[in-house]
Design a protein around this motif. Sequence first.
Motif, PDB file in Angstrom:
ATOM      1  N   GLY A 207       0.829  -1.190   0.000  1.00  0.00           N
ATOM      2  CA  GLY A 207       0.000   0.000   0.000  1.00  0.00           C
ATOM      3  C   GLY A 207       0.867   1.245   0.000  1.00  0.00           C
ATOM      4  N   PHE A 208       0.441   2.271  -0.750  1.00  0.00           N
ATOM      5  CA  PHE A 208       1.229   3.494  -0.871  1.00  0.00           C
ATOM      6  C   PHE A 208       0.292   4.703  -0.848  1.00  0.00           C
ATOM      7  CE2 PHE A 208       3.464   0.092  -2.994  1.00  0.00           C
ATOM      8  CZ  PHE A 208       4.787   0.232  -2.583  1.00  0.00           C
ATOM      9  N   ALA A 209       0.790   5.801  -0.302  1.00  0.00           N
ATOM     10  CA  ALA A 209       0.056   7.067  -0.334  1.00  0.00           C
ATOM     11  C   ALA A 209       0.649   7.913  -1.452  1.00  0.00           C
ATOM     12  CB  ALA A 209       0.166   7.783   0.998  1.00  0.00           C
ATOM     13  N   VAL A 210      -0.157   8.227  -2.451  1.00  0.00           N
ATOM     14  CA  VAL A 210       0.292   9.018  -3.594  1.00  0.00           C
ATOM     15  C   VAL A 210      -0.637  10.210  -3.754  1.00  0.00           C
ATOM     16  CG1 VAL A 210       0.766   9.028  -6.068  1.00  0.00           C
ATOM     17  CG2 VAL A 210       1.205   6.962  -4.735  1.00  0.00           C
ATOM     18  N   ALA A 211      -0.109  11.407  -3.522  1.00  0.00           N
ATOM     19  CA  ALA A 211      -0.891  12.645  -3.632  1.00  0.00           C
ATOM     20  C   ALA A 211      -2.165  12.591  -2.788  1.00  0.00           C
ATOM     21  CB  ALA A 211      -1.225  12.919  -5.098  1.00  0.00           C
ATOM     22  N   GLY A 212      -2.061  12.040  -1.575  1.00  0.00           N
ATOM     23  CA  GLY A 212      -3.199  11.990  -0.681  1.00  0.00           C
ATOM     24  C   GLY A 212      -4.156  10.859  -0.955  1.00  0.00           C
ATOM     25  N   MET A 213      -3.835  10.031  -1.939  1.00  0.00           N
ATOM     26  CA  MET A 213      -4.692   8.903  -2.295  1.00  0.00           C
ATOM     27  C   MET A 213      -3.988   7.605  -1.949  1.00  0.00           C
ATOM     28  SD  MET A 213      -6.078   7.909  -6.086  1.00  0.00           S
ATOM     29  CE  MET A 213      -7.023   6.412  -6.383  1.00  0.00           C
ATOM     30  N   GLU A 223       6.217  -6.810 -14.257  1.00  0.00           N
ATOM     31  CA  GLU A 223       5.237  -5.741 -14.451  1.00  0.00           C
ATOM     32  C   GLU A 223       4.627  -5.257 -13.144  1.00  0.00           C
ATOM     33  OE1 GLU A 223       4.666  -4.301 -17.362  1.00  0.00           O
ATOM     34  OE2 GLU A 223       6.096  -5.653 -18.318  1.00  0.00           O
ATOM     35  N   LEU A 224       4.407  -3.930 -13.082  1.00  0.00           N
ATOM     36  CA  LEU A 224       3.753  -3.320 -11.931  1.00  0.00           C
ATOM     37  C   LEU A 224       2.310  -2.961 -12.279  1.00  0.00           C
ATOM     38  CD1 LEU A 224       6.479  -0.893 -10.528  1.00  0.00           C
ATOM     39  CD2 LEU A 224       5.344  -2.703  -9.231  1.00  0.00           C
ATOM     40  N   PHE A 225       1.413  -3.172 -11.313  1.00  0.00           N
ATOM     41  CA  PHE A 225       0.011  -2.825 -11.491  1.00  0.00           C
ATOM     42  C   PHE A 225      -0.454  -2.068 -10.246  1.00  0.00           C
ATOM     43  CE2 PHE A 225       0.922  -6.694 -13.798  1.00  0.00           C
ATOM     44  CZ  PHE A 225       0.419  -6.425 -15.067  1.00  0.00           C
ATOM     45  N   ALA A 226      -1.283  -1.045 -10.451  1.00  0.00           N
ATOM     46  CA  ALA A 226      -1.751  -0.240  -9.322  1.00  0.00           C
ATOM     47  C   ALA A 226      -3.262  -0.064  -9.386  1.00  0.00           C
ATOM     48  CB  ALA A 226      -1.064   1.125  -9.317  1.00  0.00           C
ATOM     49  N   TYR A 227      -3.888  -0.049  -8.197  1.00  0.00           N
ATOM     50  CA  TYR A 227      -5.334   0.104  -8.091  1.00  0.00           C
ATOM     51  C   TYR A 227      -5.671   1.012  -6.912  1.00  0.00           C
ATOM     52  CZ  TYR A 227      -5.455  -3.937 -11.185  1.00  0.00           C
ATOM     53  OH  TYR A 227      -5.262  -4.774 -12.253  1.00  0.00           O
ATOM     54  N   ARG A 228      -6.809   1.646  -6.995  1.00  0.00           N
ATOM     55  CA  ARG A 228      -7.299   2.404  -5.846  1.00  0.00           C
ATOM     56  C   ARG A 228      -7.567   1.418  -4.715  1.00  0.00           C
ATOM     57  NH1 ARG A 228     -13.109   5.491  -5.223  1.00  0.00           N
ATOM     58  NH2 ARG A 228     -12.696   6.413  -3.173  1.00  0.00           N
ATOM     59  N   ASP A 229      -7.219   1.792  -3.500  1.00  0.00           N
ATOM     60  CA  ASP A 229      -7.385   0.907  -2.346  1.00  0.00           C
ATOM     61  C   ASP A 229      -8.851   0.871  -1.921  1.00  0.00           C
ATOM     62  OD1 ASP A 229      -6.991  -0.698  -0.147  1.00  0.00           O
ATOM     63  OD2 ASP A 229      -6.310   0.946   1.150  1.00  0.00           O
ATOM     64  N   HIS A 230      -9.639   0.122  -2.703  1.00  0.00           N
ATOM     65  CA  HIS A 230     -11.073   0.031  -2.413  1.00  0.00           C
ATOM     66  C   HIS A 230     -11.633  -1.238  -3.040  1.00  0.00           C
ATOM     67  CE1 HIS A 230     -15.369   0.778  -3.532  1.00  0.00           C
ATOM     68  NE2 HIS A 230     -15.406   1.078  -2.254  1.00  0.00           N
ATOM     69  N   CYS A 231     -12.281  -2.041  -2.216  1.00  0.00           N
ATOM     70  CA  CYS A 231     -12.911  -3.261  -2.716  1.00  0.00           C
ATOM     71  C   CYS A 231     -14.356  -2.939  -3.076  1.00  0.00           C
ATOM     72  CB  CYS A 231     -12.870  -4.363  -1.658  1.00  0.00           C
ATOM     73  SG  CYS A 231     -13.764  -5.865  -2.165  1.00  0.00           S
ATOM     74  N   PRO A 232     -14.749  -3.104  -4.343  1.00  0.00           N
ATOM     75  CA  PRO A 232     -16.119  -2.786  -4.748  1.00  0.00           C
ATOM     76  C   PRO A 232     -17.136  -3.790  -4.201  1.00  0.00           C
ATOM     77  CG  PRO A 232     -14.931  -3.821  -6.553  1.00  0.00           C
ATOM     78  CD  PRO A 232     -13.930  -3.584  -5.473  1.00  0.00           C
ATOM     79  N   ALA A 233     -16.664  -4.938  -3.729  1.00  0.00           N
ATOM     80  CA  ALA A 233     -17.582  -5.957  -3.223  1.00  0.00           C
ATOM     81  C   ALA A 233     -18.050  -5.670  -1.804  1.00  0.00           C
ATOM     82  CB  ALA A 233     -16.918  -7.334  -3.287  1.00  0.00           C
ATOM     83  N   CYS A 234     -17.136  -5.194  -0.929  1.00  0.00           N
ATOM     84  CA  CYS A 234     -17.503  -4.949   0.470  1.00  0.00           C
ATOM     85  C   CYS A 234     -17.318  -3.497   0.889  1.00  0.00           C
ATOM     86  CB  CYS A 234     -16.696  -5.864   1.389  1.00  0.00           C
ATOM     87  SG  CYS A 234     -14.910  -5.552   1.382  1.00  0.00           S
ATOM     88  N   ASP A 235     -16.834  -2.673  -0.034  1.00  0.00           N
ATOM     89  CA  ASP A 235     -16.649  -1.241   0.214  1.00  0.00           C
ATOM     90  C   ASP A 235     -15.619  -0.980   1.313  1.00  0.00           C
ATOM     91  OD1 ASP A 235     -17.303   1.351  -0.613  1.00  0.00           O
ATOM     92  OD2 ASP A 235     -18.640   1.653   1.090  1.00  0.00           O
ATOM     93  N   ARG A 236     -14.614  -1.865   1.416  1.00  0.00           N
ATOM     94  CA  ARG A 236     -13.572  -1.697   2.415  1.00  0.00           C
ATOM     95  C   ARG A 236     -12.196  -1.590   1.758  1.00  0.00           C
ATOM     96  NH1 ARG A 236     -15.274  -6.145   7.098  1.00  0.00           N
ATOM     97  NH2 ARG A 236     -17.337  -5.262   7.570  1.00  0.00           N
ATOM     98  N   SER A 237     -11.208  -1.330   2.605  1.00  0.00           N
ATOM     99  CA  SER A 237      -9.826  -1.251   2.127  1.00  0.00           C
ATOM    100  C   SER A 237      -9.325  -2.640   1.740  1.00  0.00           C
ATOM    101  CB  SER A 237      -8.933  -0.669   3.236  1.00  0.00           C
ATOM    102  OG  SER A 237      -7.567  -0.837   2.917  1.00  0.00           O
ATOM    103  N   LEU A 238      -8.368  -2.659   0.824  1.00  0.00           N
ATOM    104  CA  LEU A 238      -7.736  -3.905   0.399  1.00  0.00           C
ATOM    105  C   LEU A 238      -6.436  -4.168   1.162  1.00  0.00           C
ATOM    106  CD1 LEU A 238      -8.272  -3.486  -3.438  1.00  0.00           C
ATOM    107  CD2 LEU A 238      -9.299  -5.287  -2.033  1.00  0.00           C
ATOM    108  N   VAL A 298      -8.599  13.134 -10.736  1.00  0.00           N
ATOM    109  CA  VAL A 298      -9.042  14.303  -9.967  1.00  0.00           C
ATOM    110  C   VAL A 298     -10.278  13.943  -9.157  1.00  0.00           C
ATOM    111  CG1 VAL A 298     -10.162  16.545 -10.201  1.00  0.00           C
ATOM    112  CG2 VAL A 298      -8.099  16.054 -11.486  1.00  0.00           C
ATOM    113  N   GLY A 299     -10.346  14.456  -7.937  1.00  0.00           N
ATOM    114  CA  GLY A 299     -11.538  14.250  -7.118  1.00  0.00           C
ATOM    115  C   GLY A 299     -11.569  12.924  -6.389  1.00  0.00           C
ATOM    116  N   VAL A 300     -10.483  12.144  -6.475  1.00  0.00           N
ATOM    117  CA  VAL A 300     -10.440  10.859  -5.785  1.00  0.00           C
ATOM    118  C   VAL A 300      -9.360  10.933  -4.725  1.00  0.00           C
ATOM    119  CG1 VAL A 300     -10.031   8.396  -6.005  1.00  0.00           C
ATOM    120  CG2 VAL A 300     -11.177   9.628  -7.832  1.00  0.00           C
ATOM    121  N   SER A 301      -9.701  10.635  -3.500  1.00  0.00           N
ATOM    122  CA  SER A 301      -8.723  10.646  -2.426  1.00  0.00           C
ATOM    123  C   SER A 301      -8.908   9.440  -1.539  1.00  0.00           C
ATOM    124  CB  SER A 301      -8.842  11.923  -1.587  1.00  0.00           C
ATOM    125  OG  SER A 301     -10.121  11.999  -1.009  1.00  0.00           O
ATOM    126  N   GLY A 302      -7.852   9.121  -0.806  1.00  0.00           N
ATOM    127  CA  GLY A 302      -7.914   7.928   0.040  1.00  0.00           C
ATOM    128  C   GLY A 302      -8.707   8.187   1.308  1.00  0.00           C
TER     129      GLY A 302
END
Length: 302
Positions: A207-213, A223-238, A298-302
């Motif tokens: 997990g990483f904090a990038v620009a407040g997200m 290969e590197l892959f990045a995702y927003r820290d949000h599980c769409p199934a349970c609405d919690r952190s990954l 834009v408009g997405v924050s952690g």
Amino acid sequence: MDNRPEDGRFDENHWRAAGERIETLLDASSAGGAVARERAEQLVREVADLYGAALDRVVRMVDARTVDRLAADDLVASLLLVHGLHPHDVHRRVQTALDSVRPYLGSHGGDVTLLGVAKGMVRLELSGSCRTCPSSSVTLELAVEDAVRAAAPEIESIEVVAAKSESASGLIAADSLFSRVHAEGRSAGSWIAAPELAQLQPGEVGGFAVAGMTILACRVGEELFAYRDHCPACDRSLAGAVLHRRAGFPVGDAVLRCPSCRAHFDAVHAGARVDGDGHLEPLPVLVRAGELSVAVPVGVSG
């Protein structure tokens, strides 16, 4: 004032915003009246011309191979373009820009082809499943359009069409994606340097904090892959998610498992859920100006 750190290197994000700072200073000079503004603009032109003349001499002193190396650097390339000294024509610059984002599009099961460049317009053909990804607009705006406009600022418009074999598939029309983003009256986001992602080892998730997200990044092979820290199934952190290889799948298969609800997402193919509905929000990860960077909407924050 010298903005370089002690090691003498310019901050990547600092020079990228130089144009905006110059414009802000010019606007401030307008408070002194039209004459003050005119003098400030003349000062900027004189300085730019001076550096342009020096850059022209540098280009003439070195061989073609060195000029190509200079043109491969984002900052130097932008100055070469301003002064009409870039060694490559617009078609080659656009093609190179598309090649730089092709690996990321491949992670979405997609690809992009340059159809042509004419009269200030670039025509692109987008194919594959990346057109149907929930973040297609952001993907296109940040990973394709941004790269093209950075490499060829003289381009006035970009037209994106669907591959002929997919035009009747009923999927989201590719040529509407840019217009949808622009119609919202916002920028899709910005690139933020995140060299710390390079520390991840194959098979590792962090997990990483990038620009407040808060983002979740993983490395599959090289290969590197990045995702927003949000599980769409349970609405919690990954946070705490791990990578798994599915039984019977080839080497390179990698699935992220949510530690809260145990939902599984394909880490390699844009975060599509493999055991139900849902989709992680992928974030483009590319090397820009020699530095690993993440595109943060834009408009997405952690």
